[in-house]
Write a protein that holds these residues in place. Structure first.
Motif, mmCIF file in Angstrom:
data_model
loop_
_atom_site.group_PDB
_atom_site.id
_atom_site.type_symbol
_atom_site.label_atom_id
_atom_site.label_comp_id
_atom_site.label_asym_id
_atom_site.label_seq_id
_atom_site.Cartn_x
_atom_site.Cartn_y
_atom_site.Cartn_z
ATOM 1 N N ASP A 17 -46.659 24.508 -0.445
ATOM 2 C CA ASP A 17 -45.672 24.738 -1.493
ATOM 3 C C ASP A 17 -44.283 24.301 -1.038
ATOM 4 O OD1 ASP A 17 -47.576 25.852 -3.158
ATOM 5 O OD2 ASP A 17 -47.253 27.876 -2.379
ATOM 6 N N ASN A 18 -43.467 23.921 -2.011
ATOM 7 C CA ASN A 18 -42.078 23.572 -1.774
ATOM 8 C C ASN A 18 -41.286 24.882 -1.803
ATOM 9 O OD1 ASN A 18 -39.586 22.199 -1.773
ATOM 10 N ND2 ASN A 18 -40.508 20.481 -2.876
ATOM 11 N N PHE A 19 -41.210 25.567 -0.659
ATOM 12 C CA PHE A 19 -40.869 26.988 -0.585
ATOM 13 C C PHE A 19 -39.593 27.342 -1.350
ATOM 14 C CE2 PHE A 19 -39.504 30.978 1.209
ATOM 15 C CZ PHE A 19 -40.677 31.680 1.427
ATOM 16 N N PHE A 20 -38.502 26.637 -1.101
ATOM 17 C CA PHE A 20 -37.235 27.016 -1.719
ATOM 18 C C PHE A 20 -37.214 26.719 -3.213
ATOM 19 C CE2 PHE A 20 -35.645 27.579 2.521
ATOM 20 C CZ PHE A 20 -34.637 28.517 2.372
ATOM 21 N N LEU A 21 -38.093 25.843 -3.688
ATOM 22 C CA LEU A 21 -38.105 25.494 -5.100
ATOM 23 C C LEU A 21 -39.135 26.270 -5.901
ATOM 24 C CD1 LEU A 21 -37.633 21.615 -4.967
ATOM 25 C CD2 LEU A 21 -35.923 23.425 -4.933
ATOM 26 N N THR A 22 -40.032 26.994 -5.215
ATOM 27 C CA THR A 22 -41.118 27.675 -5.934
ATOM 28 C C THR A 22 -41.225 29.165 -5.653
ATOM 29 O OG1 THR A 22 -42.714 27.139 -4.182
ATOM 30 C CG2 THR A 22 -42.487 25.549 -5.982
ATOM 31 N N SER A 23 -40.733 29.648 -4.538
ATOM 32 C CA SER A 23 -40.935 31.044 -4.162
ATOM 33 C C SER A 23 -40.026 31.985 -4.958
ATOM 34 C CB SER A 23 -40.672 31.244 -2.664
ATOM 35 O OG SER A 23 -41.595 30.505 -1.898
ATOM 36 N N PRO A 24 -40.502 33.200 -5.246
ATOM 37 C CA PRO A 24 -39.650 34.196 -5.918
ATOM 38 C C PRO A 24 -38.415 34.522 -5.088
ATOM 39 C CG PRO A 24 -41.959 34.892 -5.887
ATOM 40 C CD PRO A 24 -41.866 33.710 -4.977
ATOM 41 N N PHE A 25 -37.341 34.905 -5.752
ATOM 42 C CA PHE A 25 -36.110 35.229 -5.035
ATOM 43 C C PHE A 25 -36.292 36.437 -4.121
ATOM 44 C CE2 PHE A 25 -34.171 32.181 -7.730
ATOM 45 C CZ PHE A 25 -32.953 31.845 -7.141
ATOM 46 N N ARG A 55 -28.951 29.401 -7.874
ATOM 47 C CA ARG A 55 -29.820 29.530 -9.041
ATOM 48 C C ARG A 55 -30.855 28.416 -9.052
ATOM 49 N NH1 ARG A 55 -26.027 27.458 -14.126
ATOM 50 N NH2 ARG A 55 -25.792 25.298 -13.392
ATOM 51 N N ARG A 56 -31.950 28.706 -9.747
ATOM 52 C CA ARG A 56 -32.975 27.714 -10.089
ATOM 53 C C ARG A 56 -33.186 27.814 -11.587
ATOM 54 N NH1 ARG A 56 -37.020 29.488 -5.837
ATOM 55 N NH2 ARG A 56 -37.879 30.550 -7.646
ATOM 56 N N GLN A 57 -32.701 26.864 -12.306
ATOM 57 C CA GLN A 57 -32.845 26.894 -13.755
ATOM 58 C C GLN A 57 -34.275 26.561 -14.149
ATOM 59 O OE1 GLN A 57 -29.458 24.191 -14.747
ATOM 60 N NE2 GLN A 57 -28.730 25.909 -15.976
ATOM 61 N N GLU A 58 -34.765 27.205 -15.194
ATOM 62 C CA GLU A 58 -36.117 26.962 -15.668
ATOM 63 C C GLU A 58 -36.284 25.498 -16.064
ATOM 64 O OE1 GLU A 58 -39.296 28.698 -18.967
ATOM 65 O OE2 GLU A 58 -37.311 29.629 -18.714
ATOM 66 N N GLY A 59 -37.336 24.888 -15.560
ATOM 67 C CA GLY A 59 -37.587 23.481 -15.836
ATOM 68 C C GLY A 59 -36.871 22.526 -14.920
ATOM 69 N N SER A 60 -36.027 23.069 -14.026
ATOM 70 C CA SER A 60 -35.289 22.223 -13.094
ATOM 71 C C SER A 60 -36.039 22.101 -11.780
ATOM 72 C CB SER A 60 -33.901 22.820 -12.835
ATOM 73 O OG SER A 60 -33.250 22.129 -11.795
ATOM 74 N N ASN A 61 -35.961 20.956 -11.162
ATOM 75 C CA ASN A 61 -36.612 20.736 -9.874
ATOM 76 C C ASN A 61 -35.610 20.776 -8.731
ATOM 77 O OD1 ASN A 61 -39.272 20.365 -10.882
ATOM 78 N ND2 ASN A 61 -38.736 18.281 -11.498
ATOM 79 N N LYS A 62 -34.665 21.702 -8.814
ATOM 80 C CA LYS A 62 -33.702 21.823 -7.730
ATOM 81 C C LYS A 62 -33.237 23.264 -7.590
ATOM 82 C CE LYS A 62 -29.729 20.401 -10.597
ATOM 83 N NZ LYS A 62 -28.668 19.370 -10.744
ATOM 84 N N PHE A 63 -32.796 23.576 -6.389
ATOM 85 C CA PHE A 63 -32.208 24.874 -6.061
ATOM 86 C C PHE A 63 -30.720 24.624 -5.848
ATOM 87 C CE2 PHE A 63 -33.089 29.183 -4.216
ATOM 88 C CZ PHE A 63 -31.787 29.513 -3.930
ATOM 89 N N GLU A 64 -29.891 25.184 -6.722
ATOM 90 C CA GLU A 64 -28.446 25.001 -6.612
ATOM 91 C C GLU A 64 -27.862 26.134 -5.785
ATOM 92 O OE1 GLU A 64 -26.765 23.443 -10.632
ATOM 93 O OE2 GLU A 64 -28.548 24.647 -11.100
ATOM 94 N N LEU A 65 -27.267 25.797 -4.661
ATOM 95 C CA LEU A 65 -26.660 26.787 -3.773
ATOM 96 C C LEU A 65 -25.147 26.594 -3.817
ATOM 97 C CD1 LEU A 65 -27.367 29.061 -1.810
ATOM 98 C CD2 LEU A 65 -27.470 27.370 0.020
ATOM 99 N N PHE A 66 -24.441 27.608 -4.306
ATOM 100 C CA PHE A 66 -23.011 27.487 -4.536
ATOM 101 C C PHE A 66 -22.174 28.033 -3.381
ATOM 102 C CE2 PHE A 66 -24.870 28.141 -8.876
ATOM 103 C CZ PHE A 66 -24.744 26.824 -9.298
ATOM 104 N N SER A 67 -22.634 29.132 -2.764
ATOM 105 C CA SER A 67 -21.843 29.738 -1.693
ATOM 106 C C SER A 67 -22.719 30.701 -0.900
ATOM 107 C CB SER A 67 -20.625 30.483 -2.265
ATOM 108 O OG SER A 67 -21.041 31.549 -3.105
#
Length: 202
Positions: free
Chosen positions: A4-12, A22-34
């Motif tokens: 699995d792509n751990f940071f993109l699929t695992s529960p918070f 955040r990981r927006q629904e349908g998005s294939n990225k993990f946005e890390l702001f701070s």
């Protein structure tokens, strides 16, 4: 090592840390702001390859990091205005035989060695943002080893990996058990070549 792509699929709930992301629904990225985000990571040897995107850091107050740690002992990659400036598109960390090495790339093909050294086993892996310029994790893969293991050839046969232009990237010699481990630093399009002691291609 991990399917699995751990940071993109695992529960918070599988992450710890003080982070804004955040990981927006349908998005294939993990946005890390701070902040920082961590996961359990109890592997003796591994290759972590991350594909990311972000903005230039702007000044010395901003920085990005990927790391492994055990307690307060930490090793990893730091991207600053002087190193990468937030524009590296790929990070890679590998640990093998007790040594950890860090690499970065702007195209996923040509890699810059950022340093390394002998490190103890660690149980945590994470990302950190210093300042207010974040980044997006687009892909996160964990592999078992930076070496490709081959079996079934005679002792002293030579195995080599070549890129698409015929340049030799790594070589290894088969031992008495018919085994060779050849270093594969990153995914390439190329070929694997085995020659015998008379330099005949096999």
């Amino acid at each position: 090592l991990e399917q699995d792509n751990f940071f993109l699929t695992s529960p918070f709930s599988h992450f710890v840390g003080n982070f804004n992301g955040r990981r927006q629904e349908g998005s294939n990225k993990f946005e890390l702001f701070s902040g920082f985000i961590e996961r359990r990571f109890e592997y003796e040897q591994y290759v972590i390859v991350v594909r990311k995107e972000g903005l230039p850091l702007g000044d010395q107050s901003n920085g990005l990091a990927m790391y492994v740690r055990e307690g307060g002992n930490r090793a990893g990659i730091s991207e600053t205005i002087d190193t990468g400036n937030g524009t590296f598109t790929h990070w890679k960390m590998l640990r093998y035989d007790g040594f950890t090495q860090g690499y970065a790339s702007r195209d996923g093909m040509s890699w810059e060695h950022l340093g390394g050294g002998e490190t103890p086993p660690t149980s945590i892996q994470g990302f950190e943002i210093k300042g207010n310029v974040g980044f997006d994790i687009l892909d996160y893969k964990v592999y078992r080893s930076p070496y490709l293991t081959l079996y079934g050839f005679q002792k002293d046969n030579i195995c080599s990996i070549e890129d698409g232009f015929g340049n030799t990237l790594s070589t290894a010699i088969f031992d008495s058990d018919g085994k060779a481990e050849v270093l594969l630093e990153h995914v390439i399009r190329g070929r694997l070549k085995v020659i015998d002691s008379t330099t005949s291609l096999m």
